[in-house]
Each structure stands twice: as C-alpha cells, then as structure tokens.
Write a protein that holds these residues in place. Structure first.
Motif, PDB file in Angstrom:
ATOM      1  N   THR A 243       0.810  -1.224   0.000  1.00 25.97           N
ATOM      2  CA  THR A 243       0.000   0.000   0.000  1.00 25.97           C
ATOM      3  C   THR A 243       0.843   1.274   0.000  1.00 25.97           C
ATOM      4  O   THR A 243       0.437   2.283  -0.571  1.00 25.97           O
ATOM      5  N   GLN A 244       2.009   1.228   0.633  1.00 19.96           N
ATOM      6  CA  GLN A 244       2.846   2.425   0.715  1.00 19.96           C
ATOM      7  C   GLN A 244       4.137   2.318  -0.089  1.00 19.96           C
ATOM      8  O   GLN A 244       4.915   3.274  -0.137  1.00 19.96           O
ATOM      9  N   SER A 245       4.357   1.179  -0.708  1.00 23.24           N
ATOM     10  CA  SER A 245       5.568   0.958  -1.523  1.00 23.24           C
ATOM     11  C   SER A 245       6.839   1.356  -0.769  1.00 23.24           C
ATOM     12  O   SER A 245       7.712   2.054  -1.300  1.00 23.24           O
ATOM     13  N   LEU A 246       6.961   0.873   0.472  1.00 21.41           N
ATOM     14  CA  LEU A 246       8.130   1.229   1.273  1.00 21.41           C
ATOM     15  C   LEU A 246       9.435   0.764   0.638  1.00 21.41           C
ATOM     16  O   LEU A 246      10.488   1.350   0.885  1.00 21.41           O
ATOM     17  N   PHE A 247       9.342  -0.276  -0.175  1.00 24.71           N
ATOM     18  CA  PHE A 247      10.564  -0.806  -0.792  1.00 24.71           C
ATOM     19  C   PHE A 247      11.237   0.203  -1.704  1.00 24.71           C
ATOM     20  O   PHE A 247      12.412   0.067  -2.044  1.00 24.71           O
ATOM     21  N   ARG A 248      10.506   1.237  -2.134  1.00 25.82           N
ATOM     22  CA  ARG A 248      11.102   2.264  -3.000  1.00 25.82           C
ATOM     23  C   ARG A 248      12.049   3.193  -2.248  1.00 25.82           C
ATOM     24  O   ARG A 248      12.831   3.926  -2.858  1.00 25.82           O
ATOM     25  N   ASP A 249      11.978   3.186  -0.918  1.00 31.02           N
ATOM     26  CA  ASP A 249      12.814   4.077  -0.102  1.00 31.02           C
ATOM     27  C   ASP A 249      14.252   3.594  -0.142  1.00 31.02           C
ATOM     28  O   ASP A 249      14.578   2.532   0.398  1.00 31.02           O
ATOM     29  N   GLU A 250      15.146   4.358  -0.765  1.00 27.81           N
ATOM     30  CA  GLU A 250      16.547   3.941  -0.901  1.00 27.81           C
ATOM     31  C   GLU A 250      17.260   3.884   0.439  1.00 27.81           C
ATOM     32  O   GLU A 250      18.283   3.218   0.588  1.00 27.81           O
ATOM     33  N   ASN A 251      16.744   4.603   1.454  1.00 21.23           N
ATOM     34  CA  ASN A 251      17.357   4.610   2.786  1.00 21.23           C
ATOM     35  C   ASN A 251      16.711   3.608   3.744  1.00 21.23           C
ATOM     36  O   ASN A 251      17.008   3.611   4.935  1.00 21.23           O
ATOM     37  N   LEU A 252      15.849   2.758   3.208  1.00 21.37           N
ATOM     38  CA  LEU A 252      15.129   1.824   4.071  1.00 21.37           C
ATOM     39  C   LEU A 252      16.095   0.853   4.741  1.00 21.37           C
ATOM     40  O   LEU A 252      16.969   0.278   4.096  1.00 21.37           O
ATOM     41  N   ASN A 253      15.942   0.703   6.050  1.00 17.31           N
ATOM     42  CA  ASN A 253      16.689  -0.304   6.796  1.00 17.31           C
ATOM     43  C   ASN A 253      15.753  -0.906   7.835  1.00 17.31           C
ATOM     44  O   ASN A 253      14.581  -0.529   7.923  1.00 17.31           O
ATOM     45  N   LEU A 254      16.258  -1.862   8.595  1.00 14.06           N
ATOM     46  CA  LEU A 254      15.387  -2.569   9.528  1.00 14.06           C
ATOM     47  C   LEU A 254      14.844  -1.641  10.611  1.00 14.06           C
ATOM     48  O   LEU A 254      13.669  -1.739  10.990  1.00 14.06           O
ATOM     49  N   SER A 255      15.660  -0.724  11.094  1.00 11.65           N
ATOM     50  CA  SER A 255      15.183   0.210  12.120  1.00 11.65           C
ATOM     51  C   SER A 255      14.088   1.112  11.582  1.00 11.65           C
ATOM     52  O   SER A 255      13.075   1.369  12.239  1.00 11.65           O
ATOM     53  N   ARG A 256      14.283   1.618  10.363  1.00 14.52           N
ATOM     54  CA  ARG A 256      13.282   2.495   9.759  1.00 14.52           C
ATOM     55  C   ARG A 256      11.989   1.742   9.481  1.00 14.52           C
ATOM     56  O   ARG A 256      10.889   2.257   9.690  1.00 14.52           O
ATOM     57  N   LEU A 257      12.096   0.496   9.017  1.00 14.31           N
ATOM     58  CA  LEU A 257      10.909  -0.323   8.773  1.00 14.31           C
ATOM     59  C   LEU A 257      10.160  -0.568  10.077  1.00 14.31           C
ATOM     60  O   LEU A 257       8.922  -0.529  10.113  1.00 14.31           O
ATOM     61  N   ALA A 258      10.907  -0.798  11.165  1.00 13.95           N
ATOM     62  CA  ALA A 258      10.271  -1.013  12.467  1.00 13.95           C
ATOM     63  C   ALA A 258       9.507   0.227  12.918  1.00 13.95           C
ATOM     64  O   ALA A 258       8.412   0.127  13.485  1.00 13.95           O
ATOM     65  N   ARG A 259      10.069   1.401  12.660  1.00 15.05           N
ATOM     66  CA  ARG A 259       9.384   2.639  13.036  1.00 15.05           C
ATOM     67  C   ARG A 259       8.087   2.805  12.247  1.00 15.05           C
ATOM     68  O   ARG A 259       7.060   3.194  12.801  1.00 15.05           O
ATOM     69  N   ARG A 260       8.147   2.539  10.964  1.00 13.82           N
ATOM     70  CA  ARG A 260       6.960   2.707  10.124  1.00 13.82           C
ATOM     71  C   ARG A 260       5.861   1.709  10.481  1.00 13.82           C
ATOM     72  O   ARG A 260       4.671   2.020  10.418  1.00 13.82           O
ATOM     73  N   ALA A 261       6.268   0.501  10.866  1.00  9.86           N
ATOM     74  CA  ALA A 261       5.283  -0.531  11.179  1.00  9.86           C
ATOM     75  C   ALA A 261       4.824  -0.476  12.629  1.00  9.86           C
ATOM     76  O   ALA A 261       3.770  -1.028  12.968  1.00  9.86           O
ATOM     77  N   GLY A 262       5.607   0.180  13.492  1.00 14.31           N
ATOM     78  CA  GLY A 262       5.279   0.195  14.914  1.00 14.31           C
ATOM     79  C   GLY A 262       5.501  -1.159  15.562  1.00 14.31           C
ATOM     80  O   GLY A 262       4.818  -1.522  16.525  1.00 14.31           O
ATOM     81  N   ILE A 263       6.444  -1.921  15.011  1.00 13.44           N
ATOM     82  CA  ILE A 263       6.739  -3.276  15.495  1.00 13.44           C
ATOM     83  C   ILE A 263       8.239  -3.354  15.778  1.00 13.44           C
ATOM     84  O   ILE A 263       9.036  -2.857  14.981  1.00 13.44           O
ATOM     85  N   PRO A 264       8.660  -3.978  16.887  1.00 12.65           N
ATOM     86  CA  PRO A 264      10.099  -4.089  17.177  1.00 12.65           C
ATOM     87  C   PRO A 264      10.862  -4.755  16.035  1.00 12.65           C
ATOM     88  O   PRO A 264      10.377  -5.697  15.396  1.00 12.65           O
ATOM     89  N   ALA A 265      12.062  -4.267  15.793  1.00  7.12           N
ATOM     90  CA  ALA A 265      12.861  -4.771  14.678  1.00  7.12           C
ATOM     91  C   ALA A 265      13.136  -6.262  14.798  1.00  7.12           C
ATOM     92  O   ALA A 265      13.064  -6.995  13.799  1.00  7.12           O
TER      93      ALA A 265
END
Length: 340
Positions: A243-265
């Motif tokens: 829905t948000q195409s987070l994979f397009r974010d070139e700076n995406l990492n596990l910590s950033r994904l955890a923040r966006r999802a609200g779930i521990p890394a």
C-alpha cells in the motif's frame, strides 16, 4: 631517484577513499566513525613508511599507540550500524580509549610486552567485530537494505584484516627471535599496508550504506516468537510494502521499517526469517524485483530507470538480486515476457 614507500601509496589511496566518502555531504555526520577509521589507517600507513621506509626510529613510539587505537575504532564503527537502546555515553568512550592507553603504559614500563599485547588485542577485537554480525546481514539493522549484504561482507573483511595483522605481528616476533629482525622491514611494509588498505575499503563500503539520520527508535520489548503472531507481523509488513511501496525508499533499513510498522525490529526479522526463510534484506529486495518485473513488462522504460524506480541504487546489486529471484537478467526477462 626519489624512493616512495608502498605504504605512502596506500596512504594516498586511503585519502582518496576518505574524500569520496566526505563528498556525500548529507551523510558526513553518520559516517564520522568510518571517516575516522579511514583517516587513522592513512596516518598509520604514513607512519609505517617513515619507520620502515626511511628508518625514522622516533616513530616507533607512536606506531604502537596508533595500532592500539585501530581495533576499538573498527569495532566502534561497525557498532554504529546496530541500533542500541541503551547507549553508554562516556563509559563506552573510555572503553574504546583503554587499549591505546594500555599500550602507552607498556611503552613506559614493559616495552617488550607490546607486541604480545597487540596480538591479543587484534584477535580479541576480530572476534568482537564478527559477533556484531553473528545473525547475518539482519544484525546490521541501521544499514540500508540496498547495501546490507556488502556491508556484512565488509564487516567480515575488517575482522579478517585484524586477524591477518595479528598473524603478521606474530611472524615478526618469530623473525626477531630467529634472525634478529633481518626480514622485519619487508614483512611490515607489505603486510601492514595490505591490512590497512583492506580496513579502509571495508570502512568505505560500510560507510556508504549508512542511512540518512532519522529520529530515535523506541526501546524494543523482548520478542514473543509465536507462529500466529509471526503471521500477523508478516501480514502487516506485506501490507505496508503493497500500500505504501516502502521498498522504494533507498534509505530503508530494519530500524526504519520497524518505526513505520510500529513493530520491534527483532520481531520483524524473526517473523520474516521463520515464515519466508529469507533475511529482511532479501525480503525487501523480493518486493523490489517484483516491481521491476512489472515495470519491465508494462512499460518501455530503460532498465536503469526501472532499477531506480524499484528502489535499487547500484546496477551490480540490482542484477544480482534479479538473477536470484528470477534466474535470468533483466533484459532476458523482458524479452521472455514479451513473447508470452
């Protein structure tokens, strides 16, 4: 004819690597530990050239101290690629400064123990660096997914370089015992500069995969690895990807994904590992490759444009991941899909 030691050439190459990393002005702050590591490698390479190339004996008091600072700086640099919920501040800085201070104390009191102390120091920190990546690329949760695997390889190379330095220090000790140091100059000028160059290259690769600065991550509760919870976590991440195409974010990492999802890394990493058999970097790249396949089939965009639009930043990583997922190159996949 002017004699230029090989270590001076290595120092020049390290300075060029330093400049290449500094040019990324938006990431200088994040890259400070790696910049400091490259700078120290360059300085130590110059000191090696002065000591063993030009016979400047006064340098012998500075070289061991610089050598003692190198392993903790390697560890500290790669440690920045792992999120820490409880930073230690001043105590941590003192721990990193302790090795060179111990070497200084040995210079003043028991100089014949310096070589043995450096060997123990280098081997110990090599294992400490390897322990940072003991769970694979996912352990480096502050590294970009785009470069998680190269960064993990850089960590392994850095640990190998520390072990190699310790091995050559041991060989030098034996040479002093057997030949009174007749071969030391040749061994040190070749072995040390190779190790310093490897460390500089590893620092450059890892530093380039630091993400842009972002807010702090909330402390993670202990993971609860239940299969039903794993499915819920994966469904949440899948939804964000679609829905948000987070994979397009070139700076995406596990910590950033955890923040966006609200779930521990760690919970995200564990759920993806257990349910898909992939690490998080591969999982994200799978989404990127699916998007690339769609673009290759539905548009006439150039392969390079598709690469950037799907979230990749380097052609080598794009081609490698594309072959991993599809078994063929992007051009071959486009030609095959056109015939269907």
């Amino acid at each position: 004819m002017l004699f230029v030691p090989v270590s001076f050439v290595v120092a020049l190459l390290l300075v060029l690597l330093f400049a290449a990393l500094v040019r990324r002005n938006d990431e200088i702050r994040a890259n400070r530990p790696f910049l400091a590591l490259i700078a120290l490698c360059a300085v130590q390479s110059v000191l090696v050239g002065l000591r063993w190339g030009y016979g400047l004996s006064e340098v012998r008091f500075i070289l061991p101290i610089a050598a003692g600072l190198l392993p903790p700086l390697v560890y500290a640099s790669f440690r920045t690629l792992i999120h820490d919920d409880h930073p230690r501040g001043g105590l941590s800085a003192l721990a990193y400064l302790a090795p060179p201070l111990v070497i200084l104390l040995l210079i003043l009191t028991i100089p014949w123990l310096i070589d043995a102390a450096l060997i123990v120091l280098y081997v110990s920190y090599a294992f400490a660096v390897l322990s940072l990546g003991r769970t694979g690329p996912d352990a480096l949760d502050e590294a970009r997914f785009e470069g998680a695997l190269p960064t993990f390889r850089a960590l392994q190379i850095a640990a190998l370089a520390l072990c190699a330095s310790a091995l050559f220090d041991f060989i030098v000790l034996l040479d002093f015992e057997w030949t009174k140091g007749a071969n030391v100059a040749a061994m040190v000028s070749s072995a040390n500069v190779l190790g310093l160059l490897l460390l500089g290259l590893a620092a450059t690769v890892a530093g380039r995969n630091q993400p842009e600065a972002e807010g702090k991550v909330a402390p993670e509760p202990p993971p609860a690895p239940a299969s039903a919870e794993d499915r819920d976590v994966l469904a949440r991440i899948d939804s964000l990807m679609l829905t948000q195409s987070l994979f397009r974010d070139e700076n995406l990492n596990l910590s950033r994904l955890a923040r966006r999802a609200g779930i521990p890394a760690r919970r995200i990493s564990g759920a993806i590992n257990r349910l898909t058999g992939l690490n998080v970097s591969q999982y994200v790249n799978d989404h990127r490759i699916r998007e690339a396949c769609r673009l290759l089939q539905e548009t006439d965009h150039a392969v390079t444009a598709v690469m950037f639009e799907a979230g990749f930043q380097t052609k080598s990583n794009f081609n490698r991941e594309f072959r991993r997922v599809t078994g063929v190159s992007p051009m071959a996949w486009r030609e095959r899909s056109a015939r269907v």
